[in-house]
Design an enzyme around this catalytic site. Structure first.
Site: not given
Length: 389
Positions: A63-64, A66-68, A171, A222-224, A310, A312, A343
């Site tokens: 996850l670290e 991917l976040c980068k 999307c 992804f975000g809100d 967009h 993605g 996103n």
């Protein structure tokens, strides 16, 4: 030669614009809204691992990484400690939680949608009673009646407002909403269409599992949030300030790609699978698709357009930039929106358009024509040929 006119702004100054094409839909105002919780990407991993009680070090390290690679810096989220304290089963593997998720998402998306719509209506400057139609887009709520009715009621729209719901498009939903709003505006003289999109990741939140690698991509990307625009043709000068024309729209699906983006709703929420070949599939078809849109205005040079794409993810933007040989500045608004908000599914195109509006206003010699593009399940392409006003 472009047709121009002089429009007086509400502050009394004047500027020279391209005149809208009579009868063509234009974007008259824009608004956005977010939940109160802002998550810096640097803090996401520790929070997600803590909240889901994950003890797998390999998952944390993945996850670290991917976040980068997402290039995201900040995002907003409905999820909070208070929600997890009230619904601890959301972080428990294998628990049926669709009821609990909908208790959170149904009111949350409408609340954000109302806030974005009010911001948009305020910028528009006309009474709320002048809105004749609502197009509501979301992949985050499930109920009857739908969020379109709740939105119309909370905004105080008249009870004969025409309502359209667009659910679970993913999307590309924002650009689909623009296409539908364009058709309504152009076929109903004098109409004013409120297009509102609202999304949250609550339906897909779950503990990480090695059997579901895409969950980590979703957590990292992804975000809100929510967004709103008002669409209408033949703008009223002195009352309205159109800044973009929706000149021509195309939707297209790629045959035999149904499973490349696969979303399934279950008792535990929504589960996504994303094919590794998604960027390649888009890359193989994007040039022909863009040329189809550009042909309507006899345009040939990709770099003479402005681009509202967009975002993605960075891989899609990089592929598009390379294939179309775009200069590095062309997708800057898309990259900036991804960096600032992540996103946010159907909303994100409007965050890009807002940044594009500001960029075009700064330029002494700005591009007249541009493209709005989004990609999603199907694989579906949505595109609109835009004209800066």
């Amino acid at each position: 030669m472009s047709t121009t006119t002089v429009q007086s702004n509400r502050n009394g100054s004047a500027k020279q614009l391209n005149a809208p094409t009579p009868g063509k839909a234009t974007v008259l105002a824009l608004g956005k809204a977010f939940p109160s919780q802002l998550v810096p990407q640097d803090c996401l991993v520790e929070g997600y691992i803590r909240d889901t009680k994950c003890a797998d070090l390999a998952i944390k390290e993945k996850l670290e990484r991917l976040c980068k690679t997402t290039t995201v810096k900040t995002r907003y989220t409905v999820m909070s400690k208070e929600i997890l304290d009230k619904y601890p089963e959301l972080a428990t593997e294998g628990t049926a939680t669709i009821r609990q998720r909908l208790e959170i998402t149904n009111p949350a998306v409408v609340e954000m949608g109302v806030e974005a719509s009010l911001a948009c209506i305020k910028e528009w400057g006309r009474p709320v009673e002048d809105i004749t139609h609502v197009v509501y887009v979301s992949s985050s709520e499930i109920r009857l009646p739908g969020g379109d009715l709740y939105l119309a009621s909370k905004l105080g729209l008249r009870n004969d407002v025409g309502r359209v719901m667009l659910y679970f498009l993913g999307c590309y939903g924002g650009v689909t909403g623009l296409r539908v709003a364009k058709d309504i505006a152009e076929n109903n003289p004098g109409s004013r269409v409120l297009l509102t999109t609202s999304e949250t990741t609550i339906l897909g939140f779950r503990p990480p599992n090695n059997a579901r690698p895409y969950d980590l991509v979703g957590a990292a990307l992804f975000g809100d949030g929510a967004a709103a625009v008002i669409i209408g043709s033949n703008p009223v000068w002195g009352q309205e300030s159109p800044f973009m024309e929706l000149n021509y729209a195309v939707q297209q699906f790629l045959p035999d790609t149904h499973n490349v983006i696969d979303g399934r709703l279950s008792e535990e929420g929504i589960n996504f699978k994303l094919g590794r070949d998604l960027p390649q599939k888009i890359d193989e078809n994007i040039e022909v698709f863009c040329k189809k849109l550009m042909a309507k205005a006899s345009l040939k040079n990709f770099n003479e357009l402005f681009w509202a794409v967009h975002p993605g993810g960075p891989a899609i933007l990089n592929k598009l930039e390379g294939t179309l040989k775009l200069t590095s500045d062309k997708l800057e608004c898309s990259r900036q929106a991804l960096m600032d908000y992540g996103n946010v599914s159907s909303n994100t195109i409007f965050y890009v358009m807002e940044k594009m509006r500001e960029e075009l206003r700064k330029k002494e010699e700005r591009e007249e024509w541009g493209l709005a593009l989004a990609f999603g399940p199907g694989i579906t392409f949505e595109g609109i040929l835009l004209r800066s006003l």
